[in-house]
Scaffold this motif. Structure first.
Motif, PDB file in Angstrom:
ATOM      1  N   LEU A 165      -7.934  -1.841  -3.104  1.00 20.46           N
ATOM      2  CA  LEU A 165      -6.636  -2.284  -2.609  1.00 20.46           C
ATOM      3  C   LEU A 165      -5.693  -1.101  -2.448  1.00 20.46           C
ATOM      4  CD1 LEU A 165      -4.429  -4.346  -1.909  1.00 20.46           C
ATOM      5  CD2 LEU A 165      -4.085  -4.677  -4.378  1.00 20.46           C
ATOM      6  N   TRP A 168      -6.683   0.997   0.576  1.00 27.94           N
ATOM      7  CA  TRP A 168      -6.325   0.369   1.854  1.00 27.94           C
ATOM      8  C   TRP A 168      -4.815   0.420   2.069  1.00 27.94           C
ATOM      9  CZ3 TRP A 168      -9.128   0.063   5.811  1.00 27.94           C
ATOM     10  CH2 TRP A 168     -10.466  -0.291   5.770  1.00 27.94           C
ATOM     11  N   GLN A 169      -4.047   0.258   1.010  1.00 30.68           N
ATOM     12  CA  GLN A 169      -2.589   0.377   1.143  1.00 30.68           C
ATOM     13  C   GLN A 169      -2.208   1.782   1.590  1.00 30.68           C
ATOM     14  OE1 GLN A 169      -1.660  -0.939  -2.845  1.00 30.68           O
ATOM     15  NE2 GLN A 169      -0.953  -2.943  -2.142  1.00 30.68           N
ATOM     16  N   GLN A 170      -2.879   2.786   1.047  1.00 30.73           N
ATOM     17  CA  GLN A 170      -2.644   4.163   1.492  1.00 30.73           C
ATOM     18  C   GLN A 170      -3.024   4.316   2.957  1.00 30.73           C
ATOM     19  OE1 GLN A 170      -4.897   7.116  -0.661  1.00 30.73           O
ATOM     20  NE2 GLN A 170      -4.172   8.810   0.628  1.00 30.73           N
ATOM     21  N   LEU A 172      -2.955   2.050   5.275  1.00 36.73           N
ATOM     22  CA  LEU A 172      -1.929   1.409   6.098  1.00 36.73           C
ATOM     23  C   LEU A 172      -0.719   2.319   6.266  1.00 36.73           C
ATOM     24  CD1 LEU A 172      -2.099  -2.227   4.672  1.00 36.73           C
ATOM     25  CD2 LEU A 172      -2.747  -1.522   6.986  1.00 36.73           C
ATOM     26  N   ARG A 173      -0.306   2.973   5.195  1.00 39.18           N
ATOM     27  CA  ARG A 173       0.838   3.896   5.289  1.00 39.18           C
ATOM     28  C   ARG A 173       0.529   5.053   6.230  1.00 39.18           C
ATOM     29  NH1 ARG A 173       1.181   2.668  -0.263  1.00 39.18           N
ATOM     30  NH2 ARG A 173      -0.012   4.535  -0.814  1.00 39.18           N
ATOM     31  N   ASP A 195      -7.991  -9.690  -2.230  1.00 47.58           N
ATOM     32  CA  ASP A 195      -6.710  -9.006  -2.059  1.00 47.58           C
ATOM     33  C   ASP A 195      -6.233  -9.018  -0.609  1.00 47.58           C
ATOM     34  OD1 ASP A 195      -8.577  -7.299  -0.975  1.00 47.58           O
ATOM     35  OD2 ASP A 195      -8.249  -5.665  -2.389  1.00 47.58           O
ATOM     36  N   ASP A 198      -2.558  -9.459  -0.226  1.00 45.30           N
ATOM     37  CA  ASP A 198      -1.831  -8.256  -0.652  1.00 45.30           C
ATOM     38  C   ASP A 198      -1.812  -7.219   0.471  1.00 45.30           C
ATOM     39  OD1 ASP A 198      -1.278  -9.147  -3.297  1.00 45.30           O
ATOM     40  OD2 ASP A 198      -3.342  -8.696  -3.851  1.00 45.30           O
ATOM     41  N   LEU A 199      -2.908  -7.129   1.219  1.00 44.64           N
ATOM     42  CA  LEU A 199      -2.971  -6.166   2.316  1.00 44.64           C
ATOM     43  C   LEU A 199      -2.085  -6.601   3.481  1.00 44.64           C
ATOM     44  CD1 LEU A 199      -6.772  -5.328   2.173  1.00 44.64           C
ATOM     45  CD2 LEU A 199      -4.862  -3.806   1.652  1.00 44.64           C
ATOM     46  N   ALA A 202       1.365  -5.709   2.479  1.00 38.76           N
ATOM     47  CA  ALA A 202       1.612  -4.269   2.573  1.00 38.76           C
ATOM     48  C   ALA A 202       1.881  -3.865   4.024  1.00 38.76           C
ATOM     49  CB  ALA A 202       0.418  -3.494   2.022  1.00 38.76           C
TER      50      ALA A 202
END
Length: 409
Positions: A165, A168-170, A172-173, A195, A198-199, A202
Protein backbone atom coordinates in the motif's frame (compact mmCIF):
# COMPACT_ATOMS: atom_id res chain seq x y z
CA UNK A 1 18.62 50.16 -19.44
CA UNK A 2 19.60 51.68 -22.80
CA UNK A 3 16.99 52.72 -25.34
CA UNK A 4 17.97 49.79 -27.60
CA UNK A 5 17.60 47.29 -24.72
CA UNK A 6 14.25 48.80 -23.78
CA UNK A 7 12.94 48.48 -27.34
CA UNK A 8 14.17 44.85 -27.51
CA UNK A 9 12.36 44.10 -24.25
CA UNK A 10 9.08 45.27 -25.75
CA UNK A 11 9.27 42.54 -28.38
CA UNK A 12 10.93 39.78 -26.37
CA UNK A 13 8.89 36.56 -26.02
CA UNK A 14 6.87 36.35 -22.84
CA UNK A 15 8.55 33.87 -20.51
CA UNK A 16 6.38 30.83 -19.76
CA UNK A 17 5.06 30.25 -16.27
CA UNK A 18 6.57 27.43 -14.24
CA UNK A 19 5.40 23.90 -15.14
CA UNK A 20 2.65 22.75 -12.83
CA UNK A 21 -0.57 20.76 -12.52
CA UNK A 22 -3.71 22.53 -11.35
CA UNK A 23 -7.18 21.05 -11.03
CA UNK A 24 -10.72 21.90 -10.05
CA UNK A 25 -13.72 19.83 -9.02
CA UNK A 26 -17.19 21.22 -8.45
CA UNK A 27 -18.54 21.05 -4.88
CA UNK A 28 -20.67 17.97 -4.06
CA UNK A 29 -23.86 20.05 -3.95
CA UNK A 30 -23.32 21.68 -7.36
CA UNK A 31 -26.16 21.05 -9.82
CA UNK A 32 -23.74 20.16 -12.64
CA UNK A 33 -20.64 18.17 -11.73
CA UNK A 34 -17.37 18.39 -13.65
CA UNK A 35 -13.61 18.20 -13.20
CA UNK A 36 -10.83 20.15 -14.88
CA UNK A 37 -7.14 19.26 -14.97
CA UNK A 38 -4.56 21.56 -16.54
CA UNK A 39 -0.96 20.54 -17.06
CA UNK A 40 1.34 23.47 -17.84
CA UNK A 41 4.27 22.29 -19.95
CA UNK A 42 7.79 23.71 -19.78
CA UNK A 43 7.39 25.60 -23.05
CA UNK A 44 4.25 27.35 -21.80
CA UNK A 45 1.72 25.21 -23.65
CA UNK A 46 -1.09 23.64 -21.68
CA UNK A 47 -2.98 20.37 -21.74
CA UNK A 48 -6.52 20.88 -20.48
CA UNK A 49 -8.43 17.69 -19.67
CA UNK A 50 -12.17 18.07 -19.11
CA UNK A 51 -13.98 15.33 -17.17
CA UNK A 52 -11.07 12.97 -17.92
CA UNK A 53 -12.44 12.71 -21.45
CA UNK A 54 -12.04 15.82 -23.61
CA UNK A 55 -8.43 16.86 -24.18
CA UNK A 56 -7.58 20.34 -25.44
CA UNK A 57 -4.06 21.42 -26.39
CA UNK A 58 -3.69 25.12 -25.57
CA UNK A 59 -1.12 27.66 -26.65
CA UNK A 60 0.73 29.66 -24.00
CA UNK A 61 -1.82 32.46 -23.72
CA UNK A 62 -4.84 30.15 -23.59
CA UNK A 63 -3.10 27.95 -21.03
CA UNK A 64 -2.63 30.94 -18.73
CA UNK A 65 -6.27 31.90 -19.12
CA UNK A 66 -7.25 28.30 -18.29
CA UNK A 67 -5.05 28.34 -15.21
CA UNK A 68 -6.75 31.52 -14.02
CA UNK A 69 -10.16 29.93 -14.63
CA UNK A 70 -9.30 26.84 -12.58
CA UNK A 71 -7.88 28.99 -9.78
CA UNK A 72 -11.03 31.11 -9.68
CA UNK A 73 -9.47 34.29 -11.04
CA UNK A 74 -11.57 37.45 -11.02
CA UNK A 75 -12.10 38.58 -14.66
CA UNK A 76 -10.87 42.11 -13.95
CA UNK A 77 -7.73 40.90 -12.20
CA UNK A 78 -7.03 38.34 -14.92
CA UNK A 79 -7.49 40.94 -17.64
CA UNK A 80 -5.13 43.34 -15.90
CA UNK A 81 -2.39 40.71 -15.50
CA UNK A 82 -2.71 39.37 -19.05
CA UNK A 83 -2.76 42.88 -20.49
CA UNK A 84 0.50 43.56 -18.64
CA UNK A 85 2.17 40.29 -19.69
CA UNK A 86 1.13 40.29 -23.33
CA UNK A 87 0.78 44.04 -23.99
CA UNK A 88 -2.81 43.89 -25.18
CA UNK A 89 -5.75 46.04 -24.27
CA UNK A 90 -7.45 45.19 -20.98
CA UNK A 91 -10.85 44.99 -22.64
CA UNK A 92 -9.51 42.51 -25.20
CA UNK A 93 -7.84 40.44 -22.48
CA UNK A 94 -11.08 40.27 -20.51
CA UNK A 95 -13.08 39.32 -23.61
CA UNK A 96 -10.60 36.53 -24.40
CA UNK A 97 -10.80 35.23 -20.84
CA UNK A 98 -14.60 35.26 -20.82
CA UNK A 99 -14.70 33.49 -24.19
CA UNK A 100 -12.40 30.69 -23.04
CA UNK A 101 -14.35 30.36 -19.79
CA UNK A 102 -17.64 30.01 -21.69
CA UNK A 103 -16.16 27.40 -24.04
CA UNK A 104 -14.63 25.29 -21.28
CA UNK A 105 -17.73 25.32 -19.09
CA UNK A 106 -19.92 24.41 -22.06
CA UNK A 107 -17.68 21.45 -22.86
CA UNK A 108 -17.66 20.43 -19.20
CA UNK A 109 -21.44 20.45 -18.79
CA UNK A 110 -22.75 19.35 -22.21
CA UNK A 111 -22.92 15.67 -23.13
CA UNK A 112 -21.38 14.56 -26.44
CA UNK A 113 -20.57 18.06 -27.68
CA UNK A 114 -17.88 17.97 -30.37
CA UNK A 115 -15.12 20.35 -29.22
CA UNK A 116 -13.93 20.85 -32.81
CA UNK A 117 -17.21 22.25 -34.13
CA UNK A 118 -18.05 24.13 -30.95
CA UNK A 119 -14.74 25.76 -30.22
CA UNK A 120 -13.89 26.43 -33.87
CA UNK A 121 -10.24 26.15 -32.85
CA UNK A 122 -7.33 24.12 -34.14
CA UNK A 123 -7.06 20.84 -32.31
CA UNK A 124 -4.30 18.25 -32.12
CA UNK A 125 -5.61 14.88 -33.27
CA UNK A 126 -6.11 12.20 -30.60
CA UNK A 127 -2.90 10.50 -29.43
CA UNK A 128 -0.77 12.46 -31.90
CA UNK A 129 0.84 15.00 -29.58
CA UNK A 130 4.15 14.53 -27.79
CA UNK A 131 3.69 15.58 -24.17
CA UNK A 132 5.61 15.40 -20.89
CA UNK A 133 3.31 12.76 -19.39
CA UNK A 134 0.41 10.53 -20.47
CA UNK A 135 -3.27 11.38 -20.14
CA UNK A 136 -3.84 8.20 -18.11
CA UNK A 137 -1.86 5.40 -16.50
CA UNK A 138 -3.29 1.92 -15.87
CA UNK A 139 -2.10 0.39 -12.59
CA UNK A 140 -2.21 -3.41 -12.42
CA UNK A 141 -2.36 -3.80 -8.65
CA UNK A 142 -2.22 -7.58 -8.82
CA UNK A 143 -2.25 -10.43 -11.32
CA UNK A 144 -4.38 -12.54 -9.00
CA UNK A 145 -7.87 -13.21 -10.31
CA UNK A 146 -9.49 -14.35 -7.06
CA UNK A 147 -8.84 -14.88 -3.36
CA UNK A 148 -7.38 -18.37 -3.86
CA UNK A 149 -4.58 -16.97 -6.00
CA UNK A 150 -5.54 -17.96 -9.53
CA UNK A 151 -3.36 -15.94 -11.91
CA UNK A 152 -4.35 -13.82 -14.89
CA UNK A 153 -3.44 -15.96 -17.92
CA UNK A 154 -2.41 -12.81 -19.85
CA UNK A 155 0.06 -11.68 -17.18
CA UNK A 156 3.81 -11.78 -17.60
CA UNK A 157 5.21 -14.56 -15.47
CA UNK A 158 8.33 -12.68 -14.35
CA UNK A 159 6.39 -10.49 -11.91
CA UNK A 160 7.16 -11.97 -8.51
CA UNK A 161 5.71 -9.50 -6.01
CA UNK A 162 3.06 -6.85 -5.53
CA UNK A 163 3.81 -3.36 -4.30
CA UNK A 164 2.60 -2.64 -0.79
CA UNK A 165 0.00 0.00 0.00
CA UNK A 166 2.74 2.48 0.96
CA UNK A 167 4.61 1.77 -2.27
CA UNK A 168 1.53 2.26 -4.43
CA UNK A 169 0.79 5.50 -2.58
CA UNK A 170 4.33 6.64 -3.40
CA UNK A 171 3.76 5.64 -7.02
CA UNK A 172 0.60 7.74 -7.16
CA UNK A 173 2.47 10.78 -5.84
CA UNK A 174 5.20 10.29 -8.43
CA UNK A 175 2.63 10.09 -11.23
CA UNK A 176 0.80 13.19 -10.02
CA UNK A 177 4.05 15.13 -9.76
CA UNK A 178 4.85 14.04 -13.32
CA UNK A 179 1.54 15.47 -14.51
CA UNK A 180 -0.70 12.38 -14.78
CA UNK A 181 -4.33 13.39 -14.06
CA UNK A 182 -6.07 10.01 -14.35
CA UNK A 183 -5.35 6.47 -13.13
CA UNK A 184 -7.28 3.23 -13.55
CA UNK A 185 -6.78 0.40 -11.07
CA UNK A 186 -6.81 -2.91 -12.88
CA UNK A 187 -5.25 -6.36 -12.74
CA UNK A 188 -5.78 -9.29 -12.64
CA UNK A 189 -8.73 -8.45 -10.49
CA UNK A 190 -8.06 -5.29 -8.43
CA UNK A 191 -10.87 -5.90 -5.96
CA UNK A 192 -8.95 -8.82 -4.40
CA UNK A 193 -6.67 -6.17 -2.88
CA UNK A 194 -8.09 -5.29 0.52
CA UNK A 195 -6.48 -1.86 0.30
CA UNK A 196 -8.17 -0.85 -2.97
CA UNK A 197 -10.34 1.80 -1.25
CA UNK A 198 -7.21 3.22 0.42
CA UNK A 199 -5.57 3.58 -2.99
CA UNK A 200 -8.62 5.28 -4.45
CA UNK A 201 -8.61 7.66 -1.49
CA UNK A 202 -4.91 8.40 -2.02
CA UNK A 203 -5.46 9.22 -5.69
CA UNK A 204 -8.46 11.40 -4.97
CA UNK A 205 -6.58 13.27 -2.25
CA UNK A 206 -3.97 14.25 -4.82
CA UNK A 207 -6.65 15.44 -7.24
CA UNK A 208 -6.57 12.51 -9.64
CA UNK A 209 -9.52 11.04 -11.48
CA UNK A 210 -9.71 7.40 -10.38
CA UNK A 211 -11.37 4.38 -11.97
CA UNK A 212 -11.55 0.66 -11.30
CA UNK A 213 -11.67 -1.96 -14.07
CA UNK A 214 -13.20 -5.12 -12.60
CA UNK A 215 -15.19 -8.28 -13.30
CA UNK A 216 -17.69 -6.90 -10.78
CA UNK A 217 -18.10 -10.11 -8.83
CA UNK A 218 -16.98 -8.75 -5.46
CA UNK A 219 -19.25 -5.72 -5.90
CA UNK A 220 -22.08 -8.03 -4.85
CA UNK A 221 -20.88 -7.04 -1.39
CA UNK A 222 -22.45 -3.62 -1.00
CA UNK A 223 -20.03 -2.81 1.82
CA UNK A 224 -17.10 -3.06 -0.60
CA UNK A 225 -18.85 -0.86 -3.14
CA UNK A 226 -19.76 1.68 -0.48
CA UNK A 227 -16.13 1.81 0.67
CA UNK A 228 -14.97 2.62 -2.86
CA UNK A 229 -17.62 5.31 -3.21
CA UNK A 230 -16.74 6.84 0.15
CA UNK A 231 -13.11 6.97 -0.97
CA UNK A 232 -14.16 9.11 -3.94
CA UNK A 233 -14.13 6.69 -6.89
CA UNK A 234 -15.05 8.42 -10.15
CA UNK A 235 -15.91 5.53 -12.45
CA UNK A 236 -16.33 1.78 -12.57
CA UNK A 237 -15.89 -0.44 -15.59
CA UNK A 238 -17.38 -3.92 -15.30
CA UNK A 239 -16.67 -6.63 -17.85
CA UNK A 240 -19.64 -8.69 -19.01
CA UNK A 241 -19.01 -11.20 -21.80
CA UNK A 242 -22.63 -11.87 -22.63
CA UNK A 243 -26.20 -11.51 -21.44
CA UNK A 244 -26.35 -15.29 -21.70
CA UNK A 245 -25.11 -16.88 -18.48
CA UNK A 246 -23.82 -19.99 -20.22
CA UNK A 247 -21.71 -18.05 -22.71
CA UNK A 248 -20.30 -15.77 -20.02
CA UNK A 249 -19.45 -18.64 -17.67
CA UNK A 250 -17.80 -20.62 -20.48
CA UNK A 251 -15.42 -17.78 -21.28
CA UNK A 252 -14.67 -17.01 -17.62
CA UNK A 253 -14.27 -20.71 -16.88
CA UNK A 254 -16.37 -20.77 -13.74
CA UNK A 255 -19.97 -21.68 -13.20
CA UNK A 256 -21.92 -18.91 -11.49
CA UNK A 257 -19.59 -16.14 -12.70
CA UNK A 258 -22.36 -14.48 -14.72
CA UNK A 259 -24.73 -14.34 -11.75
CA UNK A 260 -22.02 -12.73 -9.57
CA UNK A 261 -21.06 -10.18 -12.22
CA UNK A 262 -24.67 -9.31 -13.00
CA UNK A 263 -25.37 -8.75 -9.29
CA UNK A 264 -22.31 -6.51 -8.97
CA UNK A 265 -23.34 -4.56 -12.06
CA UNK A 266 -26.84 -3.97 -10.69
CA UNK A 267 -25.39 -2.76 -7.38
CA UNK A 268 -23.10 -0.35 -9.21
CA UNK A 269 -25.97 1.02 -11.29
CA UNK A 270 -27.88 1.75 -8.09
CA UNK A 271 -24.92 3.69 -6.69
CA UNK A 272 -23.69 7.24 -7.26
CA UNK A 273 -20.84 6.39 -9.66
CA UNK A 274 -20.38 6.44 -13.43
CA UNK A 275 -20.62 2.89 -14.77
CA UNK A 276 -19.24 1.55 -18.03
CA UNK A 277 -19.97 -2.01 -19.14
CA UNK A 278 -17.09 -3.60 -21.02
CA UNK A 279 -17.91 -6.18 -23.68
CA UNK A 280 -15.06 -8.15 -25.26
CA UNK A 281 -16.29 -9.27 -28.67
CA UNK A 282 -14.96 -12.78 -29.31
CA UNK A 283 -15.98 -16.04 -30.95
CA UNK A 284 -18.17 -16.99 -27.98
CA UNK A 285 -20.43 -13.93 -28.15
CA UNK A 286 -20.02 -12.43 -31.63
CA UNK A 287 -23.30 -13.86 -32.92
CA UNK A 288 -25.38 -12.29 -30.15
CA UNK A 289 -23.36 -9.25 -29.07
CA UNK A 290 -26.07 -6.88 -30.33
CA UNK A 291 -28.53 -8.63 -28.00
CA UNK A 292 -26.04 -8.16 -25.15
CA UNK A 293 -25.95 -4.44 -25.90
CA UNK A 294 -29.75 -4.35 -25.75
CA UNK A 295 -29.67 -6.19 -22.41
CA UNK A 296 -27.28 -3.61 -20.97
CA UNK A 297 -29.50 -0.79 -22.20
CA UNK A 298 -32.43 -2.41 -20.44
CA UNK A 299 -30.48 -2.40 -17.17
CA UNK A 300 -29.87 1.33 -17.52
CA UNK A 301 -26.15 1.15 -18.27
CA UNK A 302 -25.08 4.65 -19.43
CA UNK A 303 -21.99 3.65 -21.41
CA UNK A 304 -20.47 0.63 -23.12
CA UNK A 305 -16.82 -0.04 -23.91
CA UNK A 306 -15.94 -2.43 -26.70
CA UNK A 307 -12.78 -4.40 -27.41
CA UNK A 308 -11.80 -7.51 -29.33
CA UNK A 309 -8.76 -9.83 -29.54
CA UNK A 310 -8.47 -9.31 -33.28
CA UNK A 311 -4.75 -10.10 -33.25
CA UNK A 312 -5.26 -13.56 -31.77
CA UNK A 313 -7.67 -15.11 -34.27
CA UNK A 314 -7.49 -16.42 -37.81
CA UNK A 315 -8.15 -14.19 -40.80
CA UNK A 316 -11.62 -15.66 -41.26
CA UNK A 317 -12.48 -15.18 -37.59
CA UNK A 318 -11.07 -11.67 -37.68
CA UNK A 319 -13.47 -10.70 -40.44
CA UNK A 320 -16.37 -12.17 -38.47
CA UNK A 321 -15.35 -10.37 -35.26
CA UNK A 322 -14.87 -7.07 -37.06
CA UNK A 323 -18.40 -7.37 -38.40
CA UNK A 324 -19.76 -8.10 -34.93
CA UNK A 325 -17.72 -5.23 -33.49
CA UNK A 326 -19.14 -2.83 -36.08
CA UNK A 327 -22.68 -4.02 -35.37
CA UNK A 328 -22.18 -3.50 -31.65
CA UNK A 329 -20.68 -0.09 -32.32
CA UNK A 330 -23.85 0.93 -34.15
CA UNK A 331 -26.15 -0.64 -31.55
CA UNK A 332 -24.74 1.26 -28.57
CA UNK A 333 -25.79 4.78 -29.64
CA UNK A 334 -29.01 3.37 -31.07
CA UNK A 335 -29.90 2.45 -27.47
CA UNK A 336 -28.94 5.96 -26.31
CA UNK A 337 -25.79 4.81 -24.53
CA UNK A 338 -22.36 6.40 -24.83
CA UNK A 339 -19.73 4.44 -26.74
CA UNK A 340 -16.40 4.43 -24.92
CA UNK A 341 -13.24 3.34 -26.70
CA UNK A 342 -10.49 4.64 -24.45
CA UNK A 343 -11.39 2.69 -21.31
CA UNK A 344 -12.07 -0.62 -22.99
CA UNK A 345 -8.97 -2.29 -21.61
CA UNK A 346 -5.54 -1.38 -20.38
CA UNK A 347 -4.00 -0.34 -23.69
CA UNK A 348 -2.95 -3.51 -25.46
CA UNK A 349 -3.54 -5.49 -28.61
CA UNK A 350 -7.05 -6.32 -27.39
CA UNK A 351 -8.12 -2.69 -27.69
CA UNK A 352 -9.33 -1.76 -31.19
CA UNK A 353 -9.46 1.98 -30.66
CA UNK A 354 -7.42 2.41 -33.83
CA UNK A 355 -10.56 1.39 -35.75
CA UNK A 356 -12.43 4.37 -34.32
CA UNK A 357 -9.56 6.84 -34.37
CA UNK A 358 -8.15 5.68 -37.73
CA UNK A 359 -4.70 5.25 -36.20
CA UNK A 360 -2.09 2.55 -36.33
CA UNK A 361 -2.41 0.21 -33.36
CA UNK A 362 0.94 1.16 -31.86
CA UNK A 363 0.25 4.88 -32.16
CA UNK A 364 -2.59 4.49 -29.68
CA UNK A 365 -0.17 3.85 -26.81
CA UNK A 366 1.42 7.29 -27.21
CA UNK A 367 -0.55 8.84 -24.34
CA UNK A 368 -0.79 5.92 -21.91
CA UNK A 369 1.39 3.71 -19.75
CA UNK A 370 0.83 0.44 -17.92
CA UNK A 371 2.37 -0.33 -14.51
CA UNK A 372 2.72 -3.93 -13.38
CA UNK A 373 2.18 -5.15 -9.80
CA UNK A 374 5.89 -4.82 -8.96
CA UNK A 375 6.17 -1.28 -10.34
CA UNK A 376 7.70 -2.14 -13.70
CA UNK A 377 6.39 0.14 -16.44
CA UNK A 378 5.38 -1.13 -19.89
CA UNK A 379 4.23 0.97 -22.86
CA UNK A 380 1.00 -1.03 -22.64
CA UNK A 381 -0.24 -4.41 -21.51
CA UNK A 382 0.98 -6.97 -24.01
CA UNK A 383 4.06 -4.96 -24.99
CA UNK A 384 6.75 -6.76 -23.02
CA UNK A 385 9.24 -3.92 -23.06
CA UNK A 386 10.20 -2.77 -19.57
CA UNK A 387 10.81 0.98 -19.63
CA UNK A 388 11.96 1.09 -16.04
CA UNK A 389 10.51 0.80 -12.56
CA UNK A 390 8.29 3.58 -11.30
CA UNK A 391 9.81 3.54 -7.80
CA UNK A 392 13.44 3.15 -8.83
CA UNK A 393 13.94 5.05 -12.07
CA UNK A 394 13.54 8.76 -12.90
CA UNK A 395 10.29 9.68 -14.62
CA UNK A 396 12.09 11.25 -17.57
CA UNK A 397 14.04 8.03 -18.18
CA UNK A 398 10.78 6.06 -18.34
CA UNK A 399 8.71 8.48 -20.44
CA UNK A 400 11.56 9.32 -22.83
CA UNK A 401 12.78 5.72 -23.08
CA UNK A 402 13.98 5.04 -26.66
CA UNK A 403 11.88 1.87 -26.92
CA UNK A 404 8.69 3.75 -25.98
CA UNK A 405 9.50 6.50 -28.44
CA UNK A 406 10.05 3.90 -31.15
CA UNK A 407 6.73 2.17 -30.46
CA UNK A 408 4.83 5.48 -30.45
CA UNK A 409 6.17 6.63 -33.82
Amino acid sequence: MSLVEKVKSWFAPVQPLAPQMVHYQTPPDAEQQYRLHLRMERDGRGLLIINAATVLHLNQTAAEYARSLIQGGNPDDVAQEMARRYRVGRAQARADYERLREHVLTLATTVDLDPVTFLDLERVEPFSAHTSAPYRVDLALTYRMDEVGAQDPEARRRVERELTLAEWQQALRLLWDAGVPHVCFTGGEPTVRDDLADLVRAGEALGMVTGVLTNGQRLRDRAMLDALLAAGLDHLQITLVSHQAEAHDAVIGRRGAWEATAAGLRNALDADVYVVAHVVVGPANADHVVDTVAYLAGLGVPAVALSSPLHAVSAAQREHLQGALSAAQEAVPAHHMALVWDLAAPYSYVNPIEIEADLAARQVIRQHLYVEPDGDVLPAQGYNVVLGNLLRDPWEAIWDHPERQKLAE
